[in-house]
Design a protein around this motif. Structure first.
Motif, mmCIF file in Angstrom:
data_model
loop_
_atom_site.group_PDB
_atom_site.id
_atom_site.type_symbol
_atom_site.label_atom_id
_atom_site.label_comp_id
_atom_site.label_asym_id
_atom_site.label_seq_id
_atom_site.Cartn_x
_atom_site.Cartn_y
_atom_site.Cartn_z
ATOM 1 N N VAL A 248 0.834 -1.202 0.000
ATOM 2 C CA VAL A 248 0.000 0.000 0.000
ATOM 3 C C VAL A 248 0.873 1.257 0.000
ATOM 4 O O VAL A 248 0.598 2.232 -0.704
ATOM 5 N N GLU A 249 1.965 1.211 0.760
ATOM 6 C CA GLU A 249 2.872 2.356 0.818
ATOM 7 C C GLU A 249 3.594 2.556 -0.516
ATOM 8 O O GLU A 249 3.778 3.692 -0.969
ATOM 9 N N VAL A 250 3.986 1.469 -1.153
ATOM 10 C CA VAL A 250 4.640 1.573 -2.457
ATOM 11 C C VAL A 250 3.703 2.231 -3.467
ATOM 12 O O VAL A 250 4.106 3.142 -4.219
ATOM 13 N N VAL A 251 2.451 1.803 -3.493
ATOM 14 C CA VAL A 251 1.475 2.390 -4.409
ATOM 15 C C VAL A 251 1.304 3.883 -4.135
ATOM 16 O O VAL A 251 1.272 4.710 -5.059
ATOM 17 N N ARG A 252 1.219 4.242 -2.865
ATOM 18 C CA ARG A 252 1.033 5.651 -2.502
ATOM 19 C C ARG A 252 2.200 6.506 -2.986
ATOM 20 O O ARG A 252 1.998 7.561 -3.604
ATOM 21 N N HIS A 265 13.935 0.380 -1.237
ATOM 22 C CA HIS A 265 14.155 -0.283 0.046
ATOM 23 C C HIS A 265 12.937 -1.081 0.487
ATOM 24 O O HIS A 265 13.056 -2.046 1.240
ATOM 25 N N LEU A 266 11.757 -0.708 -0.010
ATOM 26 C CA LEU A 266 10.525 -1.403 0.373
ATOM 27 C C LEU A 266 10.317 -2.681 -0.437
ATOM 28 O O LEU A 266 9.710 -3.639 0.051
ATOM 29 N N VAL A 267 10.796 -2.694 -1.670
ATOM 30 C CA VAL A 267 10.502 -3.817 -2.571
ATOM 31 C C VAL A 267 11.682 -4.772 -2.724
ATOM 32 O O VAL A 267 11.656 -5.653 -3.592
ATOM 33 N N ALA A 268 12.697 -4.628 -1.909
ATOM 34 C CA ALA A 268 13.882 -5.490 -2.006
ATOM 35 C C ALA A 268 13.487 -6.965 -1.940
ATOM 36 O O ALA A 268 12.678 -7.371 -1.100
ATOM 37 N N GLY A 269 14.064 -7.742 -2.845
ATOM 38 C CA GLY A 269 13.737 -9.160 -2.895
ATOM 39 C C GLY A 269 14.035 -9.899 -1.612
ATOM 40 O O GLY A 269 13.338 -10.861 -1.259
#
Length: 331
Positions: A248-252, A265-269
């Motif tokens: 949700v934060e990534v989309v925002r 940093h939020l989507v790191a594998g």
């Protein structure tokens, strides 16, 4: 039990037209072998293995669990520092694997070695135009991924109900339907729309042999079809993932004009892998499809394959057959 014979089962030498998707961190030997042992097509995910040598060991492990055909997924990623694809390809060939699922970028640079060694190639596509290109360059079959799918659905937003028959109208090679499939009803629908089988990822995540934490499996069972997010849309690299605080934060951030660097940093594998290993579904981004809305249990993978095929045959021979009424023609 009944057997559903299609162009796909005949070409790839499997009993049932059910394929286990090649999923990062999920497509390991135990799951792939269980699906194949039940008559489907299981896939080991090459890049889940940290080195080509590890892939060779994983293939050998699967061979101790089944003598049925299974394949290897090779996802081709456009990265600055690509994996040693030539070494992974060589391991696949040297291990005697005869089926490879390719995904991501154009598989053409990888095909010569596979074709020279009798390996059949199943390429995943998210549009009819990409499927036609794959057919032209010589793949043996394609997997058509509808907008409902987990992972990358492309940018056309075409759901399976339209995409599958559109592909059937244009393709001459066998193809399987992906995205939104989780039970016998989906298999029957895919066959009716012109596909030769189905590919399931999220559904196989929720099986006994799936190597992800039980808490993640239960989260999928508890979720409904609305509990996903489409991230990276403004970057035109859309991915469908589980809805949690991180996605949700990534989309925002991206909707407000942020760039990839702002969410990296939020989507790191590594964070996503932690979800699967430790069961904290809020720890990072992880993939799941809309099909979670019809996933209600966590069976053994083999039981799932057999259940889907048996129930599909019952639907075809029972309910659907009963709808057909012969009408005589007056002379």
């Amino acid at each position: 039990m009944s057997v559903l014979t299609t162009r796909f089962t005949e070409l790839f030498g499997v009993e049932h037209p059910v394929v286990q998707g090649g999923m990062q961190w999920v497509g390991r030997a135990e799951l792939a072998a269980a699906v194949s042992e039940a008559g489907g097509l299981g896939l080991i995910t090459a890049l889940t293995q940290p080195t080509p040598a590890d892939l060779a060991k994983e293939i050998e492990k699967a061979r101790t669990l089944t003598d049925k055909p299974f394949g290897v997924n090779l996802t081709i990623l456009p990265t600055i520092t690509p994996p040693p694809y030539d070494e992974y390809r060589r391991v696949i060939v040297d291990a005697g694997i005869t089926i490879v699922e390719t995904a991501g970028s154009n598989p053409e640079p990888h095909m010569d070695l596979f074709k020279a060694n009798g390996v059949k190639i199943l390429h995943k596509c998210t549009s009819v135009r990409h499927a036609l290109k794959a057919q032209r360059i010589g793949v043996d079959a394609v997997s058509i991924d509808g907008f409902e799918c987990a992972g990358h659905p492309g940018e056309d937003d075409v759901p399976g109900l339209v995409l599958i028959p559109a592909a059937a109208d244009k393709l001459t090679i066998p193809f399987i339907a992906s995205g939104g499939f989780g039970d016998a009803r989906g298999l029957v629908a895919a066959l009716a729309l012109g596909a030769d089988g189905i590919n399931m990822g999220s559904r196989f995540m929720c099986t006994v042999e799936s190597p992800i934490d039980q808490a993640v499996k239960q989260a999928i069972v508890d979720a409904d079809e609305r509990d996903t997010e489409l991230i990276f849309r403004p970057l035109r690299n859309t991915a469908r993932v589980a809805k949690n605080a991180v996605s949700v934060e990534v989309v925002r951030i991206l909707n407000e004009g942020g760039q990839f660097a702002d969410v990296q940093h939020l989507v790191a594998g590594a964070r996503g892998r932690t979800v699967y290993e430790n069961g904290d579904v809020e720890a990072g981004i992880w993939s799941v499809g809309m099909v979670q809305g019809i996933i209600h249990d966590i069976p053994a993978a083999g039981d799932l394959v057999r259940r889907i095929v048996t129930e599909a045959a019952e639907i075809i021979q029972g309910r659907l057959a009963s709808l057909v009424t012969a009408v005589g023609v007056a002379s």
